[in-house]
Design a protein around this motif. Structure first.
Motif, PDB file in Angstrom:
ATOM      1  N   MET A  64      90.091  -8.667 104.351  1.00  0.00           N
ATOM      2  CA  MET A  64      91.373  -7.968 104.212  1.00  0.00           C
ATOM      3  C   MET A  64      91.230  -6.700 103.393  1.00  0.00           C
ATOM      4  SD  MET A  64      94.139 -11.092 103.979  1.00  0.00           S
ATOM      5  CE  MET A  64      93.280 -12.029 102.717  1.00  0.00           C
ATOM      6  N   LEU A  65      90.411  -6.755 102.342  1.00  0.00           N
ATOM      7  CA  LEU A  65      90.211  -5.549 101.539  1.00  0.00           C
ATOM      8  C   LEU A  65      89.539  -4.447 102.354  1.00  0.00           C
ATOM      9  CD1 LEU A  65      89.145  -7.114  98.116  1.00  0.00           C
ATOM     10  CD2 LEU A  65      91.202  -5.742  98.559  1.00  0.00           C
ATOM     11  N   LYS A  66      88.668  -4.813 103.275  1.00  0.00           N
ATOM     12  CA  LYS A  66      88.000  -3.806 104.101  1.00  0.00           C
ATOM     13  C   LYS A  66      88.971  -3.068 105.024  1.00  0.00           C
ATOM     14  CE  LYS A  66      84.785  -6.420 105.880  1.00  0.00           C
ATOM     15  NZ  LYS A  66      83.578  -6.889 106.607  1.00  0.00           N
ATOM     16  N   ARG A  67      90.185  -3.594 105.201  1.00  0.00           N
ATOM     17  CA  ARG A  67      91.231  -2.882 105.940  1.00  0.00           C
ATOM     18  C   ARG A  67      92.464  -2.709 105.067  1.00  0.00           C
ATOM     19  NH1 ARG A  67      90.557  -0.951 111.034  1.00  0.00           N
ATOM     20  NH2 ARG A  67      92.076   0.432 110.048  1.00  0.00           N
ATOM     21  N   ALA A  68      92.221  -2.393 103.799  1.00  0.00           N
ATOM     22  CA  ALA A  68      93.329  -2.192 102.863  1.00  0.00           C
ATOM     23  C   ALA A  68      94.198  -1.004 103.246  1.00  0.00           C
ATOM     24  CB  ALA A  68      92.801  -2.009 101.441  1.00  0.00           C
ATOM     25  N   ASP A  69      93.710  -0.153 104.130  1.00  0.00           N
ATOM     26  CA  ASP A  69      94.537   0.951 104.613  1.00  0.00           C
ATOM     27  C   ASP A  69      95.705   0.459 105.461  1.00  0.00           C
ATOM     28  OD1 ASP A  69      92.580   0.109 106.495  1.00  0.00           O
ATOM     29  OD2 ASP A  69      92.768   1.989 107.609  1.00  0.00           O
ATOM     30  N   ARG A  70      95.567  -0.752 106.051  1.00  0.00           N
ATOM     31  CA  ARG A  70      96.628  -1.273 106.927  1.00  0.00           C
ATOM     32  C   ARG A  70      97.105  -2.668 106.542  1.00  0.00           C
ATOM     33  NH1 ARG A  70      96.872   1.632 111.736  1.00  0.00           N
ATOM     34  NH2 ARG A  70      98.845   0.541 112.089  1.00  0.00           N
ATOM     35  N   VAL A  71      96.240  -3.485 105.956  1.00  0.00           N
ATOM     36  CA  VAL A  71      96.683  -4.803 105.478  1.00  0.00           C
ATOM     37  C   VAL A  71      97.284  -4.590 104.093  1.00  0.00           C
ATOM     38  CG1 VAL A  71      96.047  -7.172 104.928  1.00  0.00           C
ATOM     39  CG2 VAL A  71      94.858  -5.968 106.776  1.00  0.00           C
ATOM     40  N   LYS A  72      98.598  -4.563 104.050  1.00  0.00           N
ATOM     41  CA  LYS A  72      99.290  -4.220 102.802  1.00  0.00           C
ATOM     42  C   LYS A  72      99.889  -5.427 102.103  1.00  0.00           C
ATOM     43  CE  LYS A  72      98.430   0.141 102.893  1.00  0.00           C
ATOM     44  NZ  LYS A  72      97.544   0.729 101.855  1.00  0.00           N
ATOM     45  N   MET A  73     100.071  -6.519 102.834  1.00  0.00           N
ATOM     46  CA  MET A  73     100.541  -7.754 102.232  1.00  0.00           C
ATOM     47  C   MET A  73      99.751  -8.904 102.823  1.00  0.00           C
ATOM     48  SD  MET A  73     104.710  -7.377 101.902  1.00  0.00           S
ATOM     49  CE  MET A  73     105.044  -7.328 103.664  1.00  0.00           C
ATOM     50  N   ILE A  93      88.589   3.796 101.915  1.00  0.00           N
ATOM     51  CA  ILE A  93      89.299   3.054 102.955  1.00  0.00           C
ATOM     52  C   ILE A  93      90.800   3.159 102.731  1.00  0.00           C
ATOM     53  CG2 ILE A  93      89.783   0.746 103.863  1.00  0.00           C
ATOM     54  CD1 ILE A  93      86.849   0.046 103.372  1.00  0.00           C
ATOM     55  N   GLY A  94      91.245   2.837 101.528  1.00  0.00           N
ATOM     56  CA  GLY A  94      92.672   2.919 101.222  1.00  0.00           C
ATOM     57  C   GLY A  94      92.989   2.298  99.883  1.00  0.00           C
ATOM     58  N   GLU A  95      94.208   2.537  99.443  1.00  0.00           N
ATOM     59  CA  GLU A  95      94.679   1.961  98.192  1.00  0.00           C
ATOM     60  C   GLU A  95      95.065   0.499  98.411  1.00  0.00           C
ATOM     61  OE1 GLU A  95      94.883   3.389  95.057  1.00  0.00           O
ATOM     62  OE2 GLU A  95      93.682   4.939  96.048  1.00  0.00           O
ATOM     63  N   VAL A  96      94.735  -0.319  97.431  1.00  0.00           N
ATOM     64  CA  VAL A  96      95.125  -1.722  97.481  1.00  0.00           C
ATOM     65  C   VAL A  96      96.604  -1.833  97.130  1.00  0.00           C
ATOM     66  CG1 VAL A  96      94.787  -4.017  96.481  1.00  0.00           C
ATOM     67  CG2 VAL A  96      92.818  -2.514  96.847  1.00  0.00           C
ATOM     68  N   ASP A  97      97.390  -2.395  98.038  1.00  0.00           N
ATOM     69  CA  ASP A  97      98.755  -2.792  97.707  1.00  0.00           C
ATOM     70  C   ASP A  97      98.629  -4.155  97.024  1.00  0.00           C
ATOM     71  OD1 ASP A  97     101.374  -3.958  97.801  1.00  0.00           O
ATOM     72  OD2 ASP A  97     101.906  -2.610  99.444  1.00  0.00           O
ATOM     73  N   SER A  98      99.143  -4.280  95.815  1.00  0.00           N
ATOM     74  CA  SER A  98      98.950  -5.528  95.062  1.00  0.00           C
ATOM     75  C   SER A  98      99.451  -6.745  95.828  1.00  0.00           C
ATOM     76  CB  SER A  98      99.652  -5.440  93.703  1.00  0.00           C
ATOM     77  OG  SER A  98     101.057  -5.374  93.856  1.00  0.00           O
ATOM     78  N   ARG A  99     100.374  -6.524  96.770  1.00  0.00           N
ATOM     79  CA  ARG A  99     100.944  -7.654  97.512  1.00  0.00           C
ATOM     80  C   ARG A  99      99.938  -8.296  98.476  1.00  0.00           C
ATOM     81  NH1 ARG A  99     106.210  -4.903  99.907  1.00  0.00           N
ATOM     82  NH2 ARG A  99     104.591  -3.347 100.333  1.00  0.00           N
ATOM     83  N   ILE A 100      98.758  -7.710  98.600  1.00  0.00           N
ATOM     84  CA  ILE A 100      97.709  -8.330  99.397  1.00  0.00           C
ATOM     85  C   ILE A 100      97.248  -9.637  98.750  1.00  0.00           C
ATOM     86  CG2 ILE A 100      95.647  -7.293  98.370  1.00  0.00           C
ATOM     87  CD1 ILE A 100      94.638  -6.699 101.185  1.00  0.00           C
ATOM     88  N   GLY A 153      93.129  -1.115  92.891  1.00  0.00           N
ATOM     89  CA  GLY A 153      92.629   0.253  92.894  1.00  0.00           C
ATOM     90  C   GLY A 153      92.420   0.760  94.304  1.00  0.00           C
ATOM     91  N   THR A 154      91.302   1.456  94.529  1.00  0.00           N
ATOM     92  CA  THR A 154      90.979   2.054  95.814  1.00  0.00           C
ATOM     93  C   THR A 154      89.766   1.354  96.413  1.00  0.00           C
ATOM     94  OG1 THR A 154      91.771   4.207  95.023  1.00  0.00           O
ATOM     95  CG2 THR A 154      90.401   4.200  97.000  1.00  0.00           C
TER      96      THR A 154
END
Length: 503
Positions: A336-345, A15-22, A384-385
């Protein structure tokens, strides 16, 4: 009907990398979030600046990467200059947002000191309610410019030679809401936000900016608001914000736990709207999402209606969270993790006392609310991813939602640590859920631990006198079978963290 679930994870289905700011949070000048929360001079555990060391330790346990400040509704009537300079010379002001008195004992510099102690960064908001571009260019000059100008030299004179270098800024707060001081139409806000963004990036081109999205998915102007605002600001901003709170006012827990499906749709709609504007602009830049207010909020509504106005730091929005609240918070984190490609914070609103995972008693203890645990687990283990979860699950129908899966889950692969973590909620209120996990592309693995948060009483809560009534244990039964699959049981109404070491 028997309930059951299976989940397939493939390392190549990303899906995408987790931005820690999430895993961010929020401190507003509201209730006891600041005064009596992070700051309480005279408390037995207060440090030399008056910050509570016990609260700092609980915050560090969450590994919070970023904290939004100073609001919230508060910021739309706030003059940031009131919070700088000698404390004894600062003015007390009426805060119209929450009908209290703001003593201004804590301001930008003190908050940045607290951030450094808490090992976190700041997401600073500027006032676009009663003020605008002129104030915004001044505060970023004060905060981020090395020296040689009026505002940067003023900061130095206040004892802060090194600039704060705040890199993430919110362009106002909930400007679509009629409750907001200086609320605006989408066009009015879009124009103001555009001009504010321009001058802020002229002062410091390295910053990132968040434009205000709708105050909730139920606003009558959603998602037209997002489309109009981004039409004006697309070239100058990096994120659009989302805010959403849920409650169980009708005491329907099955429906309450399904509400994260509404959050899924909210995220999808905002992404679609942002992508439409990108296409309309023929742009290359994707606007990402900052879900900078989210939580359960409803327990304190009646008590808040009885607070006498114009006091300092009354106990406002002090929801006491129970076990079912922790389950929904877990589901929202998964959404939110399921859209970690776009939810970055994202910012769990808020951090201390005010609809918060951490509670304090003035002059006394600090403790963990039930929602502390899923938030902590996701922040600590969810780096992570994010991988696509191929899930089959039995389902149920609720009052507002149909085909609600009993299993809500997601997987995060931490390649550096050679670990995969499964976050999973069993929404079934009466039965345990057998789960089979297939990590076919990873080869061998072993179970590090299976953490479980469960309680026979959905309304069980942690209080100052019973601080560990609801807490996780590591007695989950996930195991690796002979054929390499992971099998386990998710207890009824439970939050689960299954940590796997790749071999």
């Amino acid at each position: 009907m028997s309930i059951q679930a299976s989940m397939i994870i493939d390392k190549d289905f990303v899906i995408g990398e987790v931005d820690s700011r999430i895993y961010g949070s929020f401190i507003e000048h509201l209730g006891r979030a600041v005064y009596g929360g992070i700051y309480e001079p005279g408390h037995p555990q207060a440090d030399e600046q008056g910050f509570r060391a016990d609260v700092l330790e609980l915050v560090k346990g969450l590994d919070v990467p970023i904290v939004r400040y100073p609001g919230g509704n508060f910021v739309s009537g706030y003059n940031w200059e009131d919070g700088i300079g000698p404390i004894e010379q600062r003015k007390k002001r009426l805060d119209l947002a929450w009908r209290t008195i703001e003593p201004n004992l804590i301001g930008l510099n003190e908050f940045m000191d607290w951030c450094r102690k808490a090992n976190t960064d700041a997401m600073m908001a500027v006032n676009l309610g009663t003020r605008g571009p002129d104030e915004a260019r001044d505060i970023i000059e004060y905060a981020n410019i090395t020296g040689g100008t009026y505002w940067s030299d003023l900061r130095i004179s206040h004892g802060y030679k090194v600039p704060h270098n705040i890199k993430t800024w919110c362009l106002g707060n909930e400007m679509d809401g009629p409750w907001q001081t200086g609320s605006k139409t989408a066009v009015e806000y879009g124009r103001t936000a555009c001009e504010t963004a321009k001058v802020m990036k002229w002062v410091d081109p390295s910053i990132e900016l968040v434009a205000c999205g709708s105050s909730s998915l139920t606003m009558a102007t959603f998602p037209e608001w997002e489309a109009t605002v981004l039409d004006h600001t697309y070239d100058h901003v990096d994120y659009i914000s989302l805010h959403q709170y849920y409650g169980n006012r009708d005491k329907n827990t099955a429906n309450f736990l399904a509400q994260s499906m509404g959050m899924d749709r909210f995220i999808h709609t905002v992404i679609s709207t942002a992508d439409y504007i990108q296409a309309k602009k023929r742009g290359k830049k994707k606007i990402n999402l900052s879900f900078d207010e989210w939580n359960v909020w409803y327990h304190s509504n009646e008590a808040d209606s009885k607070i006498e106005p114009w006091s300092i730091a009354p106990p406002q929005l002090e929801d006491i969270y129970n076990h079912e609240d922790a389950l929904l918070v877990g589901c929202m984190l998964i959404s939110m993790l399921k859209r970690a490609d776009r939810v970055k914070m994202a910012c769990l609103a808020q951090l201390v006392n005010v609809i918060a995972p951490i509670m304090t008693a003035n002059g006394g203890a600090a403790w963990k609310q039930t929602i502390y645990y899923p938030y902590m687990h996701a922040s600590v283990f969810g780096r992570g991813t994010v991988l696509v979860p191929l899930i089959k699950s039995s389902k149920y129908d609720a009052k507002d939602y149909t085909d609600v899966p009993h299993l809500e889950a997601v997987a995060v692969h931490n390649e550096e640590k050679s670990e995969v973590t499964i976050f999973a909620v069993n929404r079934h209120l009466e039965e345990a859920l057998p789960l089979e996990l297939d990590l076919r592309s990873f080869g061998g693995c072993r179970v590090i631990e299976h953490i479980v948060l469960e309680n026979d009483d959905l309304k069980a809560a942690n209080t100052v006198d019973a601080q560990d009534r609801v807490k996780p244990h590591t007695g989950g039964n996930a195991t690796v079978s002979a054929n390499g699959q992971i099998q386990g049981t998710l207890g009824k109404a439970s939050w689960n963290v299954i940590r796997l070491k790749l071999l």
